[in-house]
Design a protein around this motif. Structure first.
Motif: not given
Length: 311
Positions: A189-199
């Protein structure tokens, strides 16, 4: 479940490979058999290479590490996957989930770079045979393996560190048979934008760098093979390269299909099938592709078996 993963009581439920009861037992027996063959095959290769003096060369040094990595990342996932076939809720704590993800990422990343290192070994052996012993010295091979494992640790640390700061409050059911990046991101439920960019960045660098290195190496290799006047020599070289290219194609093909899409466009049923290839099929195929078709390995196995029988 708690709304934050920082709670020691946070738990997930792994959905498993299939929800069809009639397939549970057949799939359990199938993957149990595959895992047993994986363990026996890869452990056998590790011990055979370690104990056979005729296999003390860079190519078998890399093969022993490939067997070790295959054994490790298969063992990180498969035992838990087998438990998924038990008709009960398969609960896994957040700490166990992140630990599984961490070690899986270490070994799957390391395998990609190790396949590239093995391709470089092929390139030197075919295109620079007179310099092979100098270029592929024991020191160089050790440095290459240190880099392979370091890149695996680095990528896994970045992903799991970022994953550990997310909060998971949407659901506690992971739509997969192990804790992977994309299924976990869909639960946050947090923003996963950074995770997606890192991936995208880390996965892109890992995949593109290794794929380009393999393609460039093969361009030089095929050019050298075509220059071989002996038909038998060409056939042997093509046979060796085709086996490696097959393993590389299956590995990177399934990885690319799995990760290079945003979570919103993924279909988990298709991704489960794709992940089966690099988690269960590749570790059991590699000893066959690289080793059992190799005359040196066969001779070493016969020599060791014959020595034990005579003793």
């Amino acid at each position: 479940m708690a709304t934050s993963n920082h709670s020691s009581g946070a738990e997930f439920i792994l959905a498993g490979l299939t929800q069809r009861p009639e397939l549970q037992l057949p799939l359990f027996l199938l993957f149990l058999g595959i895992y047993v063959v994986t363990v026996v095959g890869n452990l056998g290769m590790i011990f055979l290479i370690a104990l056979s003096s005729q296999l003390y060369s860079p190519v078998y040094y890399f093969l022993s590490h490939l067997s070790f990595i295959d054994l490790c990342y298969s063992s990180v996932i498969t035992p838990k996957m087998l438990v998924n076939f038990v008709p009960e809720e398969n609960i896994i704590s957040f700490l166990e989930c992140i630990t599984q993800l961490y070690f899986f990422l270490i070994f799957v990343t390391a395998e990609g770079y190790l396949l590239t290192a093995m391709e470089y070994d092929h390139y030197v052996a075919i295109c620079r045979p007179l310099l092979y012993n100098i270029v592929m010295s024991h020191r160089v091979c050790s440095i290459m393996m240190a880099v392979v494992y370091s890149l695996g640790f680095l990528g896994a640390t970045v992903h799991t560190t970022r994953m550990s700061v997310l909060s998971f409050c949407r659901s506690h059911t992971v739509s997969h048979y192990f804790c992977d990046i994309l299924p976990l991101l869909t639960l946050s439920c947090s923003s996963t934008h950074i995770n997606e960019i890192l991936l995208f960045i880390i996965g892109g660098v890992n995949t593109l760098a290794t794929t380009l290195a393999v393609l460039i190496s093969y361009a030089f290799i095929f050019s050298s093979i075509l220059g071989i006047h002996s038909t038998e020599g060409q056939s042997k070289a093509f046979g060796t390269c085709s086996s490696h290219l097959l393993a590389v194609g299956i590995f990177f093909g399934s990885i690319t299909f799995m990760y290079f899409k945003p979570p919103s466009s993924t279909t988990m049923e298709k991704e489960k099938v794709s992940s089966v290839f690099y988690i269960t099929i590749i570790p059991v195929l590699n000893p066959l592709i690289y080793s059992l078709r190799n005359k040196d390995v066969k001779n070493a196995l016969k020599k060791m078996t014959g020595g034990r029988q005579s003793s």
